[in-house]
Motif scaffolding. Sequence first.
Motif, PDB file in Angstrom:
ATOM      1  N   GLY A  34       0.813  -1.152  -0.113  1.00 37.60           N
ATOM      2  CA  GLY A  34      -0.097  -0.146  -0.114  1.00 37.60           C
ATOM      3  C   GLY A  34       0.874   1.217   0.085  1.00 37.60           C
ATOM      4  N   LEU A  35       1.834   1.376   0.957  1.00 37.74           N
ATOM      5  CA  LEU A  35       2.810   2.336   1.092  1.00 37.74           C
ATOM      6  C   LEU A  35       3.435   2.518  -0.485  1.00 37.74           C
ATOM      7  N   PHE A  36       3.852   1.475  -0.994  1.00 36.57           N
ATOM      8  CA  PHE A  36       4.685   1.592  -2.239  1.00 36.57           C
ATOM      9  C   PHE A  36       3.640   2.117  -3.543  1.00 36.57           C
ATOM     10  N   ALA A  37       2.220   1.729  -3.218  1.00 40.02           N
ATOM     11  CA  ALA A  37       1.363   2.391  -4.453  1.00 40.02           C
ATOM     12  C   ALA A  37       1.403   3.887  -4.206  1.00 40.02           C
ATOM     13  N   VAL A  38       1.105   4.291  -2.816  1.00 38.29           N
ATOM     14  CA  VAL A  38       0.971   5.590  -2.586  1.00 38.29           C
ATOM     15  C   VAL A  38       2.214   6.490  -2.967  1.00 38.29           C
ATOM     16  N   PHE A  39       3.423   5.608  -2.782  1.00 35.45           N
ATOM     17  CA  PHE A  39       4.416   6.689  -2.978  1.00 35.45           C
ATOM     18  C   PHE A  39       4.786   6.757  -4.535  1.00 35.45           C
ATOM     19  N   ALA A  40       4.430   5.554  -5.461  1.00 37.09           N
ATOM     20  CA  ALA A  40       4.603   5.708  -6.586  1.00 37.09           C
ATOM     21  C   ALA A  40       3.752   6.651  -7.315  1.00 37.09           C
TER      22      ALA A  40
ATOM     23  N   GLY B  95      14.990   3.504 -35.234  1.00 35.72           N
ATOM     24  CA  GLY B  95      15.474   4.813 -35.645  1.00 35.72           C
ATOM     25  C   GLY B  95      15.219   5.953 -34.791  1.00 35.72           C
ATOM     26  N   GLY B  96      16.063   6.814 -34.970  1.00 38.15           N
ATOM     27  CA  GLY B  96      15.895   8.169 -34.082  1.00 38.15           C
ATOM     28  C   GLY B  96      16.312   8.384 -32.574  1.00 38.15           C
ATOM     29  N   THR B  97      15.582   9.163 -31.906  1.00 37.27           N
ATOM     30  CA  THR B  97      16.040   9.356 -30.447  1.00 37.27           C
ATOM     31  C   THR B  97      15.069   8.609 -29.773  1.00 37.27           C
ATOM     32  N   ALA B  98      13.946   7.991 -30.049  1.00 37.01           N
ATOM     33  CA  ALA B  98      12.903   7.357 -29.054  1.00 37.01           C
ATOM     34  C   ALA B  98      13.319   6.163 -28.284  1.00 37.01           C
ATOM     35  N   PRO B  99      14.352   5.272 -29.077  1.00 37.72           N
ATOM     36  CA  PRO B  99      14.700   4.206 -28.342  1.00 37.72           C
ATOM     37  C   PRO B  99      15.660   4.523 -27.128  1.00 37.72           C
ATOM     38  N   LEU B 100      16.670   5.531 -27.560  1.00 36.93           N
ATOM     39  CA  LEU B 100      17.371   6.216 -26.583  1.00 36.93           C
ATOM     40  C   LEU B 100      16.783   6.670 -25.222  1.00 36.93           C
ATOM     41  N   PHE B 101      15.668   7.362 -25.354  1.00 38.45           N
ATOM     42  CA  PHE B 101      14.732   7.841 -24.395  1.00 38.45           C
ATOM     43  C   PHE B 101      14.270   6.711 -23.636  1.00 38.45           C
ATOM     44  N   LEU B 102      13.564   5.879 -24.434  1.00 38.34           N
ATOM     45  CA  LEU B 102      12.837   4.735 -23.590  1.00 38.34           C
ATOM     46  C   LEU B 102      14.091   4.079 -22.611  1.00 38.34           C
ATOM     47  N   GLY B 103      15.094   3.891 -23.211  1.00 37.56           N
ATOM     48  CA  GLY B 103      16.244   3.120 -22.438  1.00 37.56           C
ATOM     49  C   GLY B 103      16.453   4.033 -21.051  1.00 37.56           C
ATOM     50  N   PHE B 104      16.667   5.421 -21.130  1.00 45.01           N
ATOM     51  CA  PHE B 104      16.749   6.359 -20.049  1.00 45.01           C
ATOM     52  C   PHE B 104      15.619   6.060 -19.152  1.00 45.01           C
ATOM     53  N   LEU B 105      14.390   6.191 -19.578  1.00 41.66           N
ATOM     54  CA  LEU B 105      13.245   5.961 -18.792  1.00 41.66           C
ATOM     55  C   LEU B 105      12.916   4.522 -17.997  1.00 41.66           C
ATOM     56  N   THR B 106      13.555   3.612 -19.052  1.00 47.65           N
ATOM     57  CA  THR B 106      13.408   2.046 -18.399  1.00 47.65           C
ATOM     58  C   THR B 106      14.225   2.105 -17.278  1.00 47.65           C
ATOM     59  N   VAL B 107      15.527   2.421 -17.474  1.00 51.68           N
ATOM     60  CA  VAL B 107      16.514   2.186 -16.204  1.00 51.68           C
ATOM     61  C   VAL B 107      16.062   3.372 -15.053  1.00 51.68           C
ATOM     62  N   GLN B 108      15.772   4.323 -15.326  1.00 55.53           N
ATOM     63  CA  GLN B 108      15.007   5.070 -14.063  1.00 55.53           C
ATOM     64  C   GLN B 108      13.829   4.483 -13.278  1.00 55.53           C
ATOM     65  N   LEU B 109      12.900   3.789 -14.182  1.00 54.58           N
ATOM     66  CA  LEU B 109      11.861   3.117 -13.800  1.00 54.58           C
ATOM     67  C   LEU B 109      12.224   1.950 -12.872  1.00 54.58           C
ATOM     68  N   VAL B 110      13.009   1.284 -13.206  1.00 55.27           N
ATOM     69  CA  VAL B 110      13.370   0.161 -12.647  1.00 55.27           C
ATOM     70  C   VAL B 110      14.024   0.320 -11.020  1.00 55.27           C
ATOM     71  N   LEU B 111      15.050   1.312 -11.224  1.00 55.37           N
ATOM     72  CA  LEU B 111      15.691   1.976 -10.304  1.00 55.37           C
ATOM     73  C   LEU B 111      14.957   2.533  -9.229  1.00 55.37           C
ATOM     74  N   TYR B 112      14.109   3.522  -9.484  1.00 55.70           N
ATOM     75  CA  TYR B 112      13.249   3.998  -8.620  1.00 55.70           C
ATOM     76  C   TYR B 112      12.031   3.205  -8.138  1.00 55.70           C
TER      77      TYR B 112
ATOM     78  N   ALA C  20      12.735   0.045  -7.238  1.00 53.79           N
ATOM     79  CA  ALA C  20      13.254  -0.558  -6.277  1.00 53.79           C
ATOM     80  C   ALA C  20      13.373   0.095  -4.988  1.00 53.79           C
ATOM     81  N   LEU C  21      13.789   1.529  -5.438  1.00 58.22           N
ATOM     82  CA  LEU C  21      13.989   2.368  -4.251  1.00 58.22           C
ATOM     83  C   LEU C  21      12.904   2.781  -3.552  1.00 58.22           C
ATOM     84  N   LEU C  22      11.542   2.875  -4.274  1.00 55.27           N
ATOM     85  CA  LEU C  22      10.320   3.248  -3.558  1.00 55.27           C
ATOM     86  C   LEU C  22       9.957   1.846  -2.715  1.00 55.27           C
TER      87      LEU C  22
END
Length: 128
Positions: free
Chosen positions: A6-12, A49-66, A68-70
């Motif tokens: 429950g706390l994880f959901a509220v934090f997220a 092609g383009g920058t979308a895969p790069l930004f998707l990678g940035f966001l995916t890493v941040q999503l997983v790390l955050y 776990a942190l939360l």
Amino acid sequence: MRARLGLFAVFAVTLPLPFFMAAPGTAPLLRIAMLALILAAVVASDGFGGTAPLFLGFLTVQLVLYGALLYGLAAAVAALGRRLLPGSLRLPAAAALVAALFGASLLPIYHTPHSSSGPRANLLHLLD
């Protein structure tokens, strides 16, 4: 276990987390997940092609790390509540924490450079 989830959901949903896509911002994990899903759909339809895969990678890493942190933060808060509070005060204390987080999230505490409604947002205007 229920308190931790429950706390994880509220934090997220409420805690502003710094993140980077094309520009830095602060948003809860839910918005970072939404942006990652949008970019995943773009990559799936347009290819790598383009920058979308790069930004998707940035966001995916941040999503997983955050995520776990939360989850760790939720586990620590739940354990602290079990250790410090008698059973009769745990639910009111958790409710007060949830109310405070949702109350704060109604203020423009999120920095959203990718939002159509402006550079600052509250929880009600965060997912546009």
